[in-house]
Design a protein around this motif. Sequence first.
Motif, mmCIF file in Angstrom:
data_model
loop_
_atom_site.group_PDB
_atom_site.id
_atom_site.type_symbol
_atom_site.label_atom_id
_atom_site.label_comp_id
_atom_site.label_asym_id
_atom_site.label_seq_id
_atom_site.Cartn_x
_atom_site.Cartn_y
_atom_site.Cartn_z
ATOM 1 N N MET A 131 0.852 -1.199 0.000
ATOM 2 C CA MET A 131 0.000 0.000 0.000
ATOM 3 C C MET A 131 0.888 1.249 0.000
ATOM 4 O O MET A 131 1.823 1.342 0.773
ATOM 5 N N ILE A 132 0.565 2.181 -0.895
ATOM 6 C CA ILE A 132 1.379 3.398 -0.993
ATOM 7 C C ILE A 132 0.544 4.596 -0.555
ATOM 8 O O ILE A 132 -0.616 4.745 -0.965
ATOM 9 N N LYS A 133 1.148 5.431 0.277
ATOM 10 C CA LYS A 133 0.499 6.663 0.704
ATOM 11 C C LYS A 133 1.406 7.804 0.275
ATOM 12 O O LYS A 133 2.584 7.829 0.644
ATOM 13 N N THR A 134 0.905 8.710 -0.538
ATOM 14 C CA THR A 134 1.764 9.770 -1.057
ATOM 15 C C THR A 134 0.952 11.027 -1.369
ATOM 16 O O THR A 134 -0.260 10.944 -1.607
ATOM 17 N N GLU A 148 -2.027 -0.642 -15.874
ATOM 18 C CA GLU A 148 -1.689 0.778 -15.936
ATOM 19 C C GLU A 148 -2.615 1.608 -15.061
ATOM 20 O O GLU A 148 -2.274 2.705 -14.652
ATOM 21 N N LEU A 149 -3.812 1.062 -14.839
ATOM 22 C CA LEU A 149 -4.794 1.810 -14.043
ATOM 23 C C LEU A 149 -4.809 1.288 -12.618
ATOM 24 O O LEU A 149 -5.067 0.109 -12.390
ATOM 25 N N GLN A 150 -4.528 2.149 -11.670
ATOM 26 C CA GLN A 150 -4.486 1.749 -10.266
ATOM 27 C C GLN A 150 -5.814 2.095 -9.591
ATOM 28 O O GLN A 150 -6.410 3.121 -9.902
ATOM 29 N N PHE A 151 -6.225 1.227 -8.680
ATOM 30 C CA PHE A 151 -7.424 1.527 -7.895
ATOM 31 C C PHE A 151 -7.037 2.413 -6.724
ATOM 32 O O PHE A 151 -6.111 2.093 -5.988
ATOM 33 N N ILE A 152 -7.775 3.496 -6.583
ATOM 34 C CA ILE A 152 -7.460 4.412 -5.489
ATOM 35 C C ILE A 152 -8.286 4.008 -4.278
ATOM 36 O O ILE A 152 -9.463 3.679 -4.412
ATOM 37 N N LYS A 153 -7.638 3.969 -3.126
ATOM 38 C CA LYS A 153 -8.361 3.525 -1.930
ATOM 39 C C LYS A 153 -8.874 4.734 -1.146
ATOM 40 O O LYS A 153 -9.998 4.777 -0.728
ATOM 41 N N ARG A 184 -2.933 0.712 -3.702
ATOM 42 C CA ARG A 184 -2.067 -0.458 -3.752
ATOM 43 C C ARG A 184 -1.502 -0.521 -5.160
ATOM 44 O O ARG A 184 -2.247 -0.529 -6.131
ATOM 45 N N GLU A 185 -0.194 -0.526 -5.271
ATOM 46 C CA GLU A 185 0.404 -0.494 -6.596
ATOM 47 C C GLU A 185 0.337 -1.882 -7.227
ATOM 48 O O GLU A 185 0.903 -2.829 -6.706
ATOM 49 N N ASN A 186 -0.364 -1.962 -8.341
ATOM 50 C CA ASN A 186 -0.443 -3.221 -9.076
ATOM 51 C C ASN A 186 0.411 -3.104 -10.335
ATOM 52 O O ASN A 186 0.065 -2.377 -11.253
#
Length: 245
Positions: A1-4, A66-71, A60-62
């Motif tokens: 999980m990435i928080k930025t 190319e399209l990431q789901f934003i949490k 979560r970086e998949n």
Amino acid sequence: MIKTRAIVLHRFPYSDSSFIVKALTEECGVVSFIVKGGKRKESPFKGALDPLALSEVVFRENPNTELQFIKEATLIEWRKNLREDLLALAKAQAMAEIVLRYAPQGVPLQAEFQLLEKATAALDCPPETPKQNIFARWLLDTCDVWGYNLDLGTCCRCGKNLDTAPADFVPETGAIICKECLGVTTPRVRPETSRDLWNLLKGNNLESPQFVENALLAYLRHHIGFHKELKSLQFLNDTRKLFGC
Ligand SMILES: [Zn+2]
């Protein structure tokens, strides 16, 4: 999980209820997010994914898509003043489109994030704050970050350090030419451009920012080798006309 932290560069509809959001993140460069249900009024993201907003996003970086789901997306700064100043908005949109179209993909862009964050924050200052240097400064710094450093203080022919405004500037090569070296040749750029290149170098307020902005844009685009029209530049030109500059 990435928080930025992230600056929203572009948003467009994807289906009846979803958006695709392209954002410049502090940690991962430009990331494309799919925002399901983002168009609904009760969307949990509210203004956090509006173009030019500064937000904190969690995803979560998949690596397989190319399209990431934003949490999560939490608004840090919506840039209210910027949105109410048409010329500032036009310049911010131009910066966002340049980053989106020209910045390297799939790599961290920390320097680009810092420059864009600083410039959009400065354009968001209250209306009476001088803002005429911000876009030109951002262009100059961006050229530097992308490896096309411009030395505005040195004549490219004789190597002399200038003690006054240059006599000419060649946008294709970035050449600065002093009065002695230019001689009787007609300069390529207007006197306003030369004067404001000097003002920019010295940190003085620009007098007619549009000329130096256009010269730096021409330099940057020439080096990047990208000549497709940028929609935001058309909007910027229309806005300049509206304000008589
Ligand atoms: Zn010279």
